[in-house]
Design a protein around this motif. Structure first.
Motif, PDB file in Angstrom:
ATOM      1  N   ALA A   1      54.281  34.671  71.425  1.00  0.00           N
ATOM      2  CA  ALA A   1      53.857  33.332  71.028  1.00  0.00           C
ATOM      3  C   ALA A   1      52.376  33.117  71.310  1.00  0.00           C
ATOM      4  O   ALA A   1      51.872  33.457  72.381  1.00  0.00           O
ATOM      5  N   GLY A   2      51.669  32.570  70.328  1.00  0.00           N
ATOM      6  CA  GLY A   2      50.244  32.302  70.462  1.00  0.00           C
ATOM      7  C   GLY A   2      49.351  33.409  69.960  1.00  0.00           C
ATOM      8  O   GLY A   2      48.144  33.209  69.776  1.00  0.00           O
ATOM      9  N   ASP A   3      49.910  34.603  69.719  1.00  0.00           N
ATOM     10  CA  ASP A   3      49.123  35.735  69.225  1.00  0.00           C
ATOM     11  C   ASP A   3      48.810  35.569  67.741  1.00  0.00           C
ATOM     12  O   ASP A   3      49.522  34.876  67.002  1.00  0.00           O
ATOM     13  N   ILE A   4      47.756  36.247  67.317  1.00  0.00           N
ATOM     14  CA  ILE A   4      47.458  36.408  65.893  1.00  0.00           C
ATOM     15  C   ILE A   4      47.403  37.903  65.605  1.00  0.00           C
ATOM     16  O   ILE A   4      46.780  38.666  66.349  1.00  0.00           O
ATOM     17  N   VAL A   5      48.083  38.321  64.543  1.00  0.00           N
ATOM     18  CA  VAL A   5      48.040  39.711  64.089  1.00  0.00           C
ATOM     19  C   VAL A   5      47.504  39.695  62.663  1.00  0.00           C
ATOM     20  O   VAL A   5      48.035  39.007  61.798  1.00  0.00           O
TER      21      VAL A   5
ATOM     22  N   HIS B   1      40.456  41.546  46.942  1.00  0.00           N
ATOM     23  CA  HIS B   1      41.048  42.000  48.193  1.00  0.00           C
ATOM     24  C   HIS B   1      41.782  40.835  48.834  1.00  0.00           C
ATOM     25  O   HIS B   1      41.328  39.686  48.768  1.00  0.00           O
ATOM     26  N   VAL B   2      42.923  41.119  49.459  1.00  0.00           N
ATOM     27  CA  VAL B   2      43.697  40.098  50.153  1.00  0.00           C
ATOM     28  C   VAL B   2      43.967  40.561  51.578  1.00  0.00           C
ATOM     29  O   VAL B   2      44.434  41.681  51.814  1.00  0.00           O
ATOM     30  N   ILE B   3      43.661  39.695  52.530  1.00  0.00           N
ATOM     31  CA  ILE B   3      43.875  39.945  53.955  1.00  0.00           C
ATOM     32  C   ILE B   3      45.067  39.115  54.406  1.00  0.00           C
ATOM     33  O   ILE B   3      45.121  37.908  54.137  1.00  0.00           O
ATOM     34  N   ALA B   4      46.017  39.732  55.064  1.00  0.00           N
ATOM     35  CA  ALA B   4      47.174  39.013  55.594  1.00  0.00           C
ATOM     36  C   ALA B   4      46.986  38.779  57.090  1.00  0.00           C
ATOM     37  O   ALA B   4      46.494  39.648  57.804  1.00  0.00           O
ATOM     38  N   TYR B   5      47.368  37.596  57.545  1.00  0.00           N
ATOM     39  CA  TYR B   5      47.385  37.340  58.985  1.00  0.00           C
ATOM     40  C   TYR B   5      48.654  36.568  59.333  1.00  0.00           C
ATOM     41  O   TYR B   5      49.235  35.871  58.498  1.00  0.00           O
ATOM     42  N   HIS B   6      49.076  36.721  60.570  1.00  0.00           N
ATOM     43  CA  HIS B   6      50.308  36.089  61.023  1.00  0.00           C
ATOM     44  C   HIS B   6      50.055  35.485  62.399  1.00  0.00           C
ATOM     45  O   HIS B   6      49.600  36.177  63.309  1.00  0.00           O
ATOM     46  N   MET B   7      50.340  34.208  62.525  1.00  0.00           N
ATOM     47  CA  MET B   7      50.220  33.535  63.819  1.00  0.00           C
ATOM     48  C   MET B   7      51.619  33.233  64.327  1.00  0.00           C
ATOM     49  O   MET B   7      52.446  32.666  63.607  1.00  0.00           O
ATOM     50  N   ILE B   8      51.880  33.603  65.564  1.00  0.00           N
ATOM     51  CA  ILE B   8      53.208  33.461  66.130  1.00  0.00           C
ATOM     52  C   ILE B   8      53.278  32.121  66.859  1.00  0.00           C
ATOM     53  O   ILE B   8      52.613  31.927  67.886  1.00  0.00           O
ATOM     54  N   LEU B   9      54.043  31.205  66.312  1.00  0.00           N
ATOM     55  CA  LEU B   9      54.183  29.892  66.929  1.00  0.00           C
ATOM     56  C   LEU B   9      55.225  29.884  68.033  1.00  0.00           C
ATOM     57  O   LEU B   9      55.135  29.091  68.979  1.00  0.00           O
ATOM     58  N   ARG B  10      56.230  30.748  67.896  1.00  0.00           N
ATOM     59  CA  ARG B  10      57.301  30.794  68.891  1.00  0.00           C
ATOM     60  C   ARG B  10      57.924  32.182  68.906  1.00  0.00           C
ATOM     61  O   ARG B  10      57.977  32.852  67.880  1.00  0.00           O
TER      62      ARG B  10
END
Length: 337
Positions: free
Chosen positions: A75-79, A49-58
């Motif tokens: 900015a600053g959120d994690i999805v 299984h692979v989990i994707a995450y994205h952190m918004i730097l700007r």
């Protein structure tokens, strides 16, 4: 010190951060991530299984997954997409990436991390970066693999989309991940390993914060069960002493409920009876011992609460489809790949 079932599960399912993209975006842009099985084939062959995450730097943008309303991030959120659904990140809601050759994920798998990706005006450029002055949105995209078998109750208990606004993200996360990415971009010794560990910590922190956001004594699913005053204590007991000769009567006495009340409440919250849960958890512990150590199967059987090697082998094969010795060989070969 009270036992911690969440840490038990996180430790047993082999979290492994592997691939990272540093994505800079300008004007009109969209990036689509395929479902977990395709990601595993491309990024982590052999992973379940692979989990994707994205952190918004700007900047800001939108995240979309079929069946869920578009989600705006800043900015600053994690999805995060714990269940491995296909999803898109874009400059406007409802956008999807056009079809095309997706083999670049596999062909760049072994490139130095993070892999640079530039998105602008419908174009996706690899090993490229939108100039800093023009990049309206900058993301760090990470992918974490984990085991699903024999027993991983966490993944199904997390939502399809887990959005942590900047205010809810741990104060250490943004600077630590940003520093790890910066060091990796400058190819400092050991930086790739640091980025992997930080990525795993990001997932652990997100799971913990989601658990803390759940109401006490309500809802269903394994994480909600941990918040239940009775079922949570029962799970803690089973994790703390998995080899003990538990019965529902003994477990009910331990948590202060009658046998029937505990059974009903446990099934309602967890989706299975207490003794079935214990059997599954024992198999997960046994699988970890088989994979990571050299103890004979008979010793593992005793350590996980079985009176005989034969009984353990029957239970293990029922859940995994393989005898313990064959499972050990296959998983050790997978670890070496």
């Amino acid at each position: 010190m009270q036992h911690d079932p969440l840490s038990d599960v996180l430790s047993s399912v082999r979290l492994r951060g592997a691939i990272f993209y540093y994505v800079s975006c300008a004007r009109i842009w969209v990036a689509e991530t395929p479902p977990s099985p395709e990601l595993a084939d491309a990024l982590s062959p052999g992973a379940e299984h692979v989990i994707a995450y994205h952190m918004i730097l700007r900047g800001q943008g939108w995240a979309g997954v079929d069946g869920e309303p578009p989600l705006r991030f800043a900015a600053g959120d994690i999805v995060m997409f714990p269940r491995g659904d296909t999803h898109a990140l874009s400059s406007a809601p409802g956008m999807r990436a056009e079809g095309g050759d997706q083999s670049w994920r596999a062909t760049t798998r072994d490139h130095p991390k993070p892999i640079l990706v530039a998105l602008h005006d419908g174009v996706c450029e690899l090993d490229a970066e939108v100039p800093t002055a023009q990049a309206e949105t900058v993301l760090v995209c990470g992918f974490i693999s984990c085991d699903l078998r024999p027993f991983n109750p966490l993944i199904g208990a997390l939502p399809r989309v887990l959005h942590l606004p900047a205010a809810d993200v741990g104060a250490w996360v943004t600077p630590m991940l940003g520093q790890a990415v910066a060091e990796s971009r400058h190819r400092r010794a050991g930086s790739a390993a640091v980025l992997e560990r930080v990525s795993e910590m990001v997932f652990v922190d997100a799971a913990r914060r989601y658990l803390e956001s759940l109401p006490e004594d309500g809802g269903s699913g394994w994480l909600a069960a941990l918040r239940d005053r009775y079922v949570g204590r029962a799970i803690t007991c089973l994790h703390a002493c998995p080899s003990d000769p538990w019965t529902v009567d003994l477990l009910g006495q331990e948590v202060g409920l009658s046998r029937s009340a505990l059974h009903e409440r446990f099934v309602e919250r967890v989706g299975m009876p207490p003794m079935q849960y214990l059997a599954h958890w024992r198999m997960q512990l046994g699988a970890r011992m088989l994979r990571e150590g050299n103890a004979p199967v008979a010793a593992i059987a005793l350590e996980t609460g079985y009176d005989s090697e034969a009984a353990f082998c029957r239970a293990f094969k029922r859940l995994t489809g393989q005898p313990p010795a064959a499972w050990r060989r296959a998983n050790r070969e997978g670890m070496r790949r």
